[in-house]
Design a protein around this motif. Sequence first.
Motif, PDB file in Angstrom:
ATOM      1  N   ALA A 164      40.975  48.796  32.779  1.00 12.79           N
ATOM      2  CA  ALA A 164      40.026  48.197  34.054  1.00 12.79           C
ATOM      3  C   ALA A 164      40.021  49.278  35.069  1.00 12.79           C
ATOM      4  O   ALA A 164      38.755  49.536  35.475  1.00 12.79           O
ATOM      5  CB  ALA A 164      40.504  46.812  34.301  1.00 12.79           C
ATOM      6  N   GLY A 169      42.485  46.051  31.030  1.00 15.96           N
ATOM      7  CA  GLY A 169      41.402  45.263  31.246  1.00 15.96           C
ATOM      8  C   GLY A 169      40.969  44.342  29.986  1.00 15.96           C
ATOM      9  O   GLY A 169      40.116  43.248  30.180  1.00 15.96           O
ATOM     10  N   THR A 190      38.018  50.823  39.945  1.00 15.97           N
ATOM     11  CA  THR A 190      37.599  50.927  38.317  1.00 15.97           C
ATOM     12  C   THR A 190      37.644  52.282  37.775  1.00 15.97           C
ATOM     13  O   THR A 190      37.269  53.206  38.358  1.00 15.97           O
ATOM     14  CB  THR A 190      36.325  50.300  38.433  1.00 15.97           C
ATOM     15  N   LEU A 228      41.331  38.040  40.516  1.00 12.98           N
ATOM     16  CA  LEU A 228      41.177  39.501  39.903  1.00 12.98           C
ATOM     17  C   LEU A 228      42.232  39.546  38.781  1.00 12.98           C
ATOM     18  O   LEU A 228      43.320  40.250  38.874  1.00 12.98           O
ATOM     19  CB  LEU A 228      41.259  40.773  40.631  1.00 12.98           C
ATOM     20  N   VAL A 284      45.828  43.014  41.641  1.00 12.99           N
ATOM     21  CA  VAL A 284      45.866  42.220  40.451  1.00 12.99           C
ATOM     22  C   VAL A 284      46.407  41.015  40.528  1.00 12.99           C
ATOM     23  O   VAL A 284      47.484  40.924  41.355  1.00 12.99           O
ATOM     24  CB  VAL A 284      46.546  43.199  39.507  1.00 12.99           C
ATOM     25  N   LEU A 296      38.946  40.940  34.579  1.00  6.60           N
ATOM     26  CA  LEU A 296      38.959  42.612  34.374  1.00  6.60           C
ATOM     27  C   LEU A 296      38.511  43.031  33.250  1.00  6.60           C
ATOM     28  O   LEU A 296      38.514  44.262  33.070  1.00  6.60           O
ATOM     29  CB  LEU A 296      40.567  42.597  34.471  1.00  6.60           C
TER      30      LEU A 296
END
Length: 281
Positions: free
Chosen positions: A147, A131, A186, A33, A67, A38
Amino acid sequence: MKLLRYGEPGKEKPGLLDSDGNIRDISRHVADLSDDALSPASLCQLSRTDSDSFPIVSGSPRLGPPVGDVQRMICIGLNYSDHAEESGLPAPAEPVIFVKSCAATGPNDDVLIPLGGEKTDWEVELGVVIGRRVRHVEEKDALSYVAGYTIGHDVSERAFQHERGGQWTKGKSCEGFGPLGPWLVTADEVGDPQSLDIWLEVNGQRYQNGNTKNMIFSVAVIVSYLSKFMTLVPGDVILTGTPAGVGAGTKPTPKFLKAGDVVRLGIQRLGEQQQTFVPYT
């Protein structure tokens, strides 16, 4: 979607949390991720994939930061008027920026009280995950570069921050001072980032109890402002400030963390974290 990373430190795999609370392994869809994973296109494709097609992860694995390969945690100081007031400082006219240079850690990992630390403090914060690459964006378009959102715990050593030359970064960057997670939620699922309840407890006692509507500078303002001074890239995490109730502001006597203390914190729609503070060895 609620995206996450699970596994041992440094060996985390990407996953998502399905509607039944199961962790699903999505490593065949994305390697991690981070970076292009992203992007809006990647997240859209993932959201259209039936979660049942991803294998369930058995057991209760450790959660890492949601992340991967976080290069920068960019922080906004004094972004709630009540926190500025308890700090004895005026509300800033422009966002106060500093960098938290420690590595991101999992939401429930132990946190070391640093060697020589005397005033280790807590700060629950809304984390904004970028993102796509952004520079010189207008406020009205800023949220389209986000993101998603996560919880950040901006652990701080106040003695280093205030009594060692007045440089915030060295009071913010000790090992373990960057818990993130449990999930990256998200942006479409979170909705308005300026209407989220935010709270923190130490050993079961509530100290921080606020709402992101009380930010001085909104998420959109922050992203736009930062983009005028630096290029933001996918995976950058922005910590947007903390409400009143930090240990340094506790009346009549400031309260700081000691070995064995348990801190639990959460943000509406973003889940909860819990850390035990342990001595430096």
